[in-house]
Design an enzyme around this catalytic site. Sequence first.
Site, PDB file in Angstrom:
ATOM      1  N   ARG A 110      65.957  70.915  -9.250  1.00  0.00           N
ATOM      2  CA  ARG A 110      64.992  69.957 -10.086  1.00  0.00           C
ATOM      3  C   ARG A 110      64.010  69.021  -9.457  1.00  0.00           C
ATOM      4  O   ARG A 110      63.067  68.380  -9.529  1.00  0.00           O
ATOM      5  CB  ARG A 110      66.117  69.079 -10.750  1.00  0.00           C
ATOM      6  N   HIS A 159      73.718  60.492 -17.436  1.00  0.00           N
ATOM      7  CA  HIS A 159      72.878  59.575 -17.571  1.00  0.00           C
ATOM      8  C   HIS A 159      72.783  58.541 -19.003  1.00  0.00           C
ATOM      9  O   HIS A 159      73.435  58.629 -19.803  1.00  0.00           O
ATOM     10  CB  HIS A 159      71.193  60.550 -17.733  1.00  0.00           C
ATOM     11  N   CYS A 194      65.254  63.185 -24.348  1.00  0.00           N
ATOM     12  CA  CYS A 194      64.947  63.596 -22.756  1.00  0.00           C
ATOM     13  C   CYS A 194      64.099  64.569 -22.136  1.00  0.00           C
ATOM     14  O   CYS A 194      63.315  64.187 -21.457  1.00  0.00           O
ATOM     15  CB  CYS A 194      66.325  64.219 -22.493  1.00  0.00           C
TER      16      CYS A 194
END
Length: 283
Positions: A101, A183, A276
């Site tokens: 990423r 997260h 998200c």
Amino acid sequence: MAAATATNAAKTAKKILMVRPTYFDVKYSINPWMDPRNPVNVDKAHDQWATLKKTIEAAGAVVEVMEPNGADQYPDMVFSANAAVLRNNKAYLANFFYPERKGEQFFYNKWFKENGYETYLSHEIAFEGAGDALWAGKNQSKLFCGVGPRTDVRALYEIADKLRSDEPFKIFGLRLVDPRFYHIDTCLCPLNADIALWYKYAFDHVAQFNLRNEIDLIPVSEKDASRFACNAVVVDQTVILNEGAEETARNLERVGYKPVFVQMSEFIKSGGSAKCCTLALNE
């Protein structure tokens, strides 16, 4: 249950960034939800994203869409929450933990600069944007940051320095301990300045203690947390969340919020849900 209600609501997000899922897919595995052998139904994913966008707009927010032009190698860029943490016109950009990423930073940096933001970034310290940094408190006086799986605790010092302004804020490092909730936005959802949803077992005992001292908390069951109930988009009194979290919906109604279910099954295959896919540009 927390005593605070929706009547305490602070100014909520009115403008939200979403990235079109042009290249979204599961091509690798960097969290327990991802399995390339469980393919994404691309057409269904695009429909789910479009429905989420329409639902957010129906709740009263304006959605700004970023086109992922040139980002065909970054299927997770649809998760705009990870782009940066924002304060006023400043953006502290993500430096992604996994190499799959890292290249997203270039595209987000370009977008924020073109849209009038001062940008800051690190190439050494891992940090994953608003996926690991949630504002709460009056006038964004508190920033809850998940540390451990994806975000290095050293990022907190950088964020405090780069985003400082005339309105001070306190930053809290909260250690995440369940790999499913990698997260903080998968296990904590501030509804307003004073109250939040949370799945407490995603946090270590110190983080649990500190959170309880800073904000009123509505518990979410493991069943609903596994349906990404905490990964919700809040627009005024509307809370948009993945379908199936019925207990959480009832608890939201008890404190004056309107839960709205959307289908996010294809995005959950990549470890993300409604929140998200969004980044609040103003709160």
